[in-house]
Design an enzyme around this catalytic site. Structure first.
Site, short mmCIF file in Angstrom:
data_model
loop_
_atom_site.label_atom_id
_atom_site.label_comp_id
_atom_site.label_asym_id
_atom_site.label_seq_id
_atom_site.Cartn_x
_atom_site.Cartn_y
_atom_site.Cartn_z
N TYR A 54 0.80 -1.23 0.00
CA TYR A 54 0.00 0.00 0.00
C TYR A 54 0.83 1.27 0.00
O TYR A 54 0.72 2.12 0.88
CB TYR A 54 -1.01 -0.05 1.15
CG TYR A 54 -2.04 -1.12 0.87
CD1 TYR A 54 -3.20 -0.83 0.16
CD2 TYR A 54 -1.80 -2.44 1.24
CE1 TYR A 54 -4.11 -1.82 -0.15
CE2 TYR A 54 -2.71 -3.43 0.92
CZ TYR A 54 -3.86 -3.12 0.23
OH TYR A 54 -4.75 -4.10 -0.10
N HIS A 55 1.69 1.35 -1.01
CA HIS A 55 2.39 2.61 -1.31
C HIS A 55 2.19 2.70 -2.82
O HIS A 55 2.52 1.75 -3.54
CB HIS A 55 3.87 2.50 -0.93
CG HIS A 55 4.68 3.69 -1.38
ND1 HIS A 55 5.06 4.70 -0.54
CD2 HIS A 55 5.15 4.04 -2.60
CE1 HIS A 55 5.74 5.60 -1.21
NE2 HIS A 55 5.81 5.23 -2.48
N HIS B 54 2.05 2.53 -6.54
CA HIS B 54 3.02 2.07 -7.54
C HIS B 54 2.27 1.65 -8.80
O HIS B 54 1.08 1.35 -8.77
CB HIS B 54 3.87 0.92 -6.99
CG HIS B 54 3.09 -0.29 -6.59
ND1 HIS B 54 2.38 -0.35 -5.41
CD2 HIS B 54 2.88 -1.47 -7.22
CE1 HIS B 54 1.78 -1.52 -5.32
NE2 HIS B 54 2.05 -2.23 -6.41
#
Lengths: 310, 310
Positions: A245-246, A248
């Protein structure tokens, strides 16, 4: 030497009909004490067809033909691979790729086991009450590897392009799924520098310029670096749910690997420009394994299982 | 008898790295005059791994092991298929599936030849001025097979479900891509009875009830007929561009074949409910082969090739 000597088959863990892959569970005798048996996970995979061997494949490898049917100019045939003589072995490539884990832990076994997967319906309120809480409960340590890349501590030799702008910037690097050879299996990953976007659900019309900047940069940089690919051959997409959950973005070749749950970056930009809170208002449907912690959280929050039905 | 006896390899027409398939062009001697050679298209495909043979595969089929690498409990190995003795041949399945076209016409050769494919951007105005005109220029004869099914003239024995309502109704039948055996490769097609929807581009909020009726019927009828599949395992989607311009919907298993250009029926319903003319207002991005007549029409209408760039 046969690394499968004494292998005893137990059961099939999972199979993939598209990629001709099957995962088995079995046991192997312990090297130091053959009376003891160790659990072993064995993945059997047929190799891809190498272009260089195409002529050899058609004229030398096949034997034991059996004509299944014949209609007008069309024939359907099965055949077997002839085992090459020692001196032919370099011309006739191996037809199996094996991956063996021994001794296999219960975690290994569960990782390769088939689990039921269902399409789930994540309503905006299910996102707010369940998914978001679940995401926030993931230990921050899990994406430390991302920050290590962004901060220049890891994988720096792999970086293809680095845009250091703290708002619009991103790092572009090869994905571990790419063999870095076959141009059609090209697989790159864009990891953005800003840390406030977890997933598709956080994107609003305020991000349109940010996403357009990434799109136009990728379409310039990737063909300049990998000269066999044209901008209009790039498949640029996002997964929902993502694997971390970053925010990308995935970049592949139009002939390369593609799965069902792609959201094209082009579509995302269109959607937030048409409707500023599109991804906050939409029911999002995606496949989810029943062993996934998010599935379990949804099941608990919604005992009448509306998340499965429409 | 070897149906490839005398095969001479010419060149590779195309390959698919995911499905382990390669299409070759070569020649075969003419049966009535071996001094004459006929063009032949040969598709080589590795067979899928049948579950029933899993134990045989791991313990009897493999030979010639070569350990590529080894790290902790993990090993990477290549191997070859041992040719079975006559009495083993039923237990050890054939490992190749061949499809031979001979003599092959120029159309056959072009059908199996690789062509460049690009992502194109169809703006609403490009749809109105190019795509719609191109669709309207397709001879109606091309979808006569669809009307034959709807009118009960053809393929009636295959029909799984028939909803005869002229507005909401549809016919559900197996797609030719399904072997009708492997549950994971389940592939059905929904052909609607109404004739005024050509594709996704024609759908508006006025069709929401129609699409919901189809969705709920499929989710009831398919699991009742094919009892191994659950409603939430059904992948229900539409292609854009479709292969023919009479509205139809694909139904597969969640573990089955999936390509990139899917529009989930759930997403379509969401979109037209959020915004009534969503599919008339959207730029739609999709992959298109450069030999496709629509590609050529777009190129002609847009000489600065904006349809390729964003």
């Amino acid at each position: 030497m046969n690394p499968l000597e004494g292998f005893e088959f137990d059961r099939i863990l999972s199979e993939d009909i598209t990629t001709r892959t099957i995962n088995l569970l079995g046991t192997l005798p312990a090297p130091d004490d053959p009376s003891k048996r160790l659990p072993a996970v064995l993945r059997l995979e047929k190799t891809a067809l190498p272009k260089e061997s195409a002529s050899v494949l058609a004229t030398q490898v096949l034997t034991d033909f059996s004509i299944l049917d014949h209609n007008d100019v069309y024939s359907w045939i099965t055949a077997r691979t002839r085992l090459p003589a020692k001196d032919e072995a370099t011309a006739i490539p191996a037809d199996w790729k094996l991956y063996l884990i021994c001794p296999a832990s219960p975690q290994h076994i569960s990782k390769y086991s088939e689990q039921a997967r269902f399409f789930v319906r994540e309503t905006p309120s299910l996102y707010e009450t369940v998914t978001k809480k679940w995401i926030e409960s993931i230990p921050p340590k899990r994406i430390e590897w991302v920050y290590n890349i962004l901060e220049g501590k890891k994988e720096q030799e792999s970086i293809v392009f680095d845009d250091k702008d703290p708002e619009l910037g991103f790092v572009l690097l090869p994905d571990s799924k790419w063999d870095r050879q076959n141009p059609h299996s090209l697989y790159l990953q864009v990891i953005v520098r800003r840390r406030d976007v977890r997933s598709l659900r956080d994107l609003t019309s305020a991000h349109a310029q940010f996403l357009k900047h990434i799109r136009s940069t990728i379409k310039k940089v990737v063909p300049a670096t990998f000269v066999y690919v044209k901008p209009e051959e790039l498949n640029i997409f996002v997964h929902y749910q993502p694997s971390y959950y970053h925010f990308h973005i995935h970049v592949t070749h139009i002939r390369g690997p593609s799965t069902g749950q792609h959201h094209l970056l082009d579509d995302i930009i269109e959607n937030i420009e048409l409707s500023e809170s599109y991804y906050q208002r939409r029911v999002l449907v995606f496949p989810l394994g029943v062993e996934h912690p998010l599935y379990k959280a949804m099941e608990e929050a919604d005992p009448i299982r509306e998340f499965l039905n429409s």
